[in-house]
Design a protein around this motif. Structure first.
Motif, short mmCIF file in Angstrom:
data_model
loop_
_atom_site.label_atom_id
_atom_site.label_comp_id
_atom_site.label_asym_id
_atom_site.label_seq_id
_atom_site.Cartn_x
_atom_site.Cartn_y
_atom_site.Cartn_z
N THR A 218 -1.98 -2.12 -7.36
CA THR A 218 -3.44 -2.01 -7.25
C THR A 218 -4.06 -3.40 -7.32
O THR A 218 -4.94 -3.74 -6.52
CB THR A 218 -4.01 -1.11 -8.36
N LEU B 273 -6.18 -5.23 -4.32
CA LEU B 273 -7.53 -5.73 -4.60
C LEU B 273 -7.63 -7.24 -4.37
O LEU B 273 -8.60 -7.73 -3.80
CB LEU B 273 -7.95 -5.38 -6.02
N LEU C 212 1.42 6.63 -6.85
CA LEU C 212 0.29 7.51 -7.14
C LEU C 212 0.67 8.97 -6.90
O LEU C 212 0.29 9.86 -7.67
CB LEU C 212 -0.93 7.13 -6.30
N SER D 194 0.83 -1.21 0.00
CA SER D 194 0.00 0.00 0.00
C SER D 194 0.86 1.25 0.00
O SER D 194 0.54 2.25 -0.67
CB SER D 194 -0.93 0.01 1.22
N ILE E 135 2.02 0.65 -10.63
CA ILE E 135 0.72 1.08 -10.11
C ILE E 135 -0.32 -0.01 -10.38
O ILE E 135 -1.11 -0.36 -9.51
CB ILE E 135 0.30 2.44 -10.73
N LEU F 135 2.26 1.68 -3.47
CA LEU F 135 1.20 2.17 -4.34
C LEU F 135 1.00 3.67 -4.12
O LEU F 135 0.90 4.46 -5.07
CB LEU F 135 -0.12 1.41 -4.09
#
Length: 175
Positions: free
Chosen positions: A138, A142, A110, A103, A134, A106
């Motif tokens: 992601t 997920l 971002l 996270s 990315i 990421l």
């Protein structure tokens, strides 16, 4: 509270031992020139997850006190194994049993992407947003989220027998 501290320490030790075990298996399988050294480690994970499910069934049926501690140690061991397979396979880019690092990575990517979207922000030559990362991070977040929901649903629906399904899926991925 010494007992809680000891339990946490034992969990960490089991995680490290699982990582060491998986690393040893991968290296041994490579030396033996197995078609998939990672697959062998994943198959062992599948066996250990099956064992976890069996221990869970016995614990629920007989209500033993010792089994939950064994189950937690086994889960920590399996997580260490799985993290090693993913880390070695990805060249250190992925840690799969905890999402804080993923996270964070990421979020960093971002932030870079959003920063460089503004035309008035100067481009630094050595820092660029990495769009494939990315997408990868992601997808991992997920998948972790969906896996958590699926696991919770599965254990709610069929109990520890759901470990059989997880074990079979992991065994198939080992091919």
């Amino acid at each position: 509270n010494w007992p809680i501290m000891a339990a946490a320490l034992i969990g960490v030790v089991c995680f490290v031992l699982g990582a060491a075990h998986s690393s040893w298996v991968i290296l041994w399988a490579k030396r033996q020139r197995f078609r998939s050294s990672f697959g062998l480690s994943m198959w062992l994970e599948a066996v250990y997850i099956l064992l976890f499910g069996l221990i869970g069934v016995v614990t629920v049926r007989f209500g033993t006190v010792v089994m939950p501690a064994v189950t937690v140690c086994l889960l920590c061991f399996i997580m260490g194994m799985h993290n090693t397979v993913m880390t070695v396979l990805s060249g250190g880019a992925i840690r799969s049993t905890h999402m804080t690092g993923t996270s964070t990575d990421l979020g960093i990517e971002l932030g870079r992407l959003w920063y460089y979207r503004k035309s008035d922000n100067p481009r630094l030559p050595h820092i660029r947003p990495n769009k494939p990362k990315i997408v990868l991070f992601t997808g991992l977040v997920l998948a972790f989220f969906l896996g958590g929901i699926t696991g919770a649903w599965g254990y709610h629906a069929v109990g520890h027998y759901f470990a059989l399904v997880v074990s079979v899926v992991l065994f198939i991925f080992g091919f």
